[in-house]
Design a protein around this motif. Structure first.
Motif, mmCIF file in Angstrom:
data_model
loop_
_atom_site.group_PDB
_atom_site.id
_atom_site.type_symbol
_atom_site.label_atom_id
_atom_site.label_comp_id
_atom_site.label_asym_id
_atom_site.label_seq_id
_atom_site.Cartn_x
_atom_site.Cartn_y
_atom_site.Cartn_z
ATOM 1 N N ARG A 86 47.515 26.825 -21.217
ATOM 2 C CA ARG A 86 48.843 27.335 -20.862
ATOM 3 C C ARG A 86 49.652 26.353 -20.016
ATOM 4 O O ARG A 86 50.758 26.676 -19.565
ATOM 5 C CB ARG A 86 48.698 28.659 -20.102
ATOM 6 N N CYS A 113 54.568 31.874 -25.204
ATOM 7 C CA CYS A 113 53.211 31.639 -25.710
ATOM 8 C C CYS A 113 53.188 30.676 -26.890
ATOM 9 O O CYS A 113 52.113 30.190 -27.273
ATOM 10 C CB CYS A 113 52.529 32.957 -26.067
ATOM 11 N N THR A 114 54.349 30.355 -27.468
ATOM 12 C CA THR A 114 54.347 29.357 -28.539
ATOM 13 C C THR A 114 53.996 27.975 -27.999
ATOM 14 O O THR A 114 53.632 27.079 -28.771
ATOM 15 C CB THR A 114 55.709 29.300 -29.245
ATOM 16 N N TRP A 155 51.530 27.473 -25.861
ATOM 17 C CA TRP A 155 50.110 27.441 -25.536
ATOM 18 C C TRP A 155 49.342 26.600 -26.553
ATOM 19 O O TRP A 155 49.699 26.561 -27.742
ATOM 20 C CB TRP A 155 49.533 28.853 -25.484
ATOM 21 N N ASN A 182 46.751 25.750 -29.084
ATOM 22 C CA ASN A 182 45.828 26.448 -29.999
ATOM 23 C C ASN A 182 44.446 25.810 -30.022
ATOM 24 O O ASN A 182 43.432 26.500 -30.182
ATOM 25 C CB ASN A 182 46.392 26.448 -31.420
ATOM 26 N N LYS A 241 49.615 35.493 -28.267
ATOM 27 C CA LYS A 241 50.250 34.509 -29.145
ATOM 28 C C LYS A 241 50.159 34.936 -30.595
ATOM 29 O O LYS A 241 51.094 34.731 -31.377
ATOM 30 C CB LYS A 241 49.603 33.137 -28.959
#
Length: 409
Positions: free
Chosen positions: A242, A261-262, A264, A266, A302
């Motif tokens: 994050r 949250c886009t 964050w 993956n 997310k």
């Protein structure tokens, strides 16, 4: 390079340099003093000249030579001095501009040393944070809810114990790791918590987050069958995932529930999920796995578009049974407010109140937030002022100041 840039580079180099010096000279005070001498020299020598590309190597050599000078002057540790390489004839430290020496990575080894059973349990994490990670004593004291002078005395006693007990400066064999592992994990957890508070990376602990990520990943590779090691590694990965979303364009901290949250990561979220699956397969649950599960539940926003606060509250209910304490209780109260309303959350917060916890910034901030939700603007403003008086990091300070303006308007 500006003086601020040089200072930041020195701070970043400190953990590796001090760890390598401590491993070489087997004395934590000598390592810290030698590094301080090297920093003083660097600030003079590079005030008007560019520093060497390998600043860490330069500091390591400079500190090592200053320590040897100290030992010679004090006429002690003759055998150790004899084993050190002499400086090249005619070489003057004040004119050296570049060292290419590579510093051995001794940090994980030094963490195990600082967590030796001979050292008082309450001092192990604090000593490691000070010596290995370079966290200022006042920050460590705040994390442990004790006064700075008391923490300084605790650190002094721990260093003396290492000297007096003849603690070997070596990584213990794997069959002895168990007696130190909980202290090692606690140290890494507290170190990451300190780094995480500094959302903008403006404090001396700016590089501590990525460093703890590296160390926990390394520990998970060394101990792949320990579920709590895997849980802590996953917890740190989820926190670091994050990082890009934690401050706004003005440098102000963004609370987790309001983050984009886009942004964050993956890859880190996926790695954490896999680590937790491996931990679950081992069949032994623990607090680090529960904390990681809480953060993974947040991460699912997310993909799912919502946060399952009821699930988070249940996880906190389990966690507080395994690890009762103010940090867990405050976070549980925030989750409770999400599920049952601000009044229930505030009641849980107020139930924790005592003279000690009132000096704990997260308690004041959480209380202010819930008071504001209930419409008590005057009470919220007073609590925000108290939180601001407790030395928040810069990004959090900007956030708290904005909230204070809102409630004072």
């Amino acid at each position: 390079m500006t003086s601020a840039g040089l200072g930041a580079a020195i701070i970043a180099a400190r953990p590796a340099v001090v760890a390598a010096l401590a491993a070489r000279f087997r004395d934590l005070d000598l390592a810290e003093d030698g590094f301080a001498d090297a920093v003083e020299l660097a600030m003079r020598q590079f005030a008007d000249a560019p520093p060497p590309g390998n600043l860490g190597g330069w500091l390591h050599v400079a500190a090592r030579r200053r320590i040897i000078d100290r030992l010679r002057r004090k006429a002690r540790l003759a055998e150790l001095i004899a084993a050190q390489p002499e400086a090249a004839e005619g070489e003057d430290m004040d004119t050296v501009s570049l060292f290419d020496e590579q510093i051995p990575d001794e940090r994980l080894r030094l963490i195990f040393i600082c967590c030796h059973p001979a050292i008082a349990p309450e001092a192990r994490a604090a000593l490691t944070l000070r010596v290995v990670c370079g966290v200022p004593t006042e920050r460590i004291a705040a994390a442990f809810l004790v006064a700075t002078p008391a923490m300084a005395q605790r650190l002094t006693r721990a260093k003396a114990k290492i000297r007096e007990a003849g603690v070997p400066f070596e990584t213990p064999p794997p069959h002895l790791w168990a007696e130190r592992l909980q202290s090692v994990l606690a140290t890494l957890e507290i170190g990451y918590a300190l780094a995480f508070q500094d959302a903008a990376g403006s404090e001396p602990t700016a590089d501590l987050g990525p460093e703890v990520l590296r160390l926990t990943d390394m520990l998970a590779e060394l101990l792949p069958d320990d579920p709590e090691v895997l849980g802590l590694a996953a917890l740190v990965q989820l926190g670091e995932a994050r990082r890009a979303a934690r401050v706004d364009a003005a440098g102000r901290m963004i609370p987790l529930s309001e983050q984009d949250c886009t942004l964050w990561d993956n890859r880190l979220i996926g790695s954490a999920a896999r680590a937790m699956q491996r931990a679950a397969a081992l069949g032994r649950s623990g607090p680090y796995q529960l904390m990681a599960a809480i953060h993974l539940t947040h991460a699912r926003r997310k993909a799912e578009g919502r946060t399952d606060w009821a699930a988070i509250l249940k996880l906190y209910d389990l966690l507080i049974q395994l690890r009762p304490g103010p940090v867990v209780a405050i976070n549980r109260a925030i989750a409770l407010a999400r599920v049952e309303g601000a009044e229930a959350g505030l009641a849980a917060i107020e139930a924790l109140g005592d003279e000690k916890i009132e000096r704990y910034r997260p308690w004041q901030a959480a209380r202010a937030h819930l008071l504001a939700q209930m419409g008590d603007r005057e009470g919220a403003a007073a609590a925000y002022r108290k939180a601001l008086a407790l030395s928040p990091a810069w990004a959090e300070r900007l956030f708290l100041e904005a909230k204070l303006r809102e409630t004072s308007a």
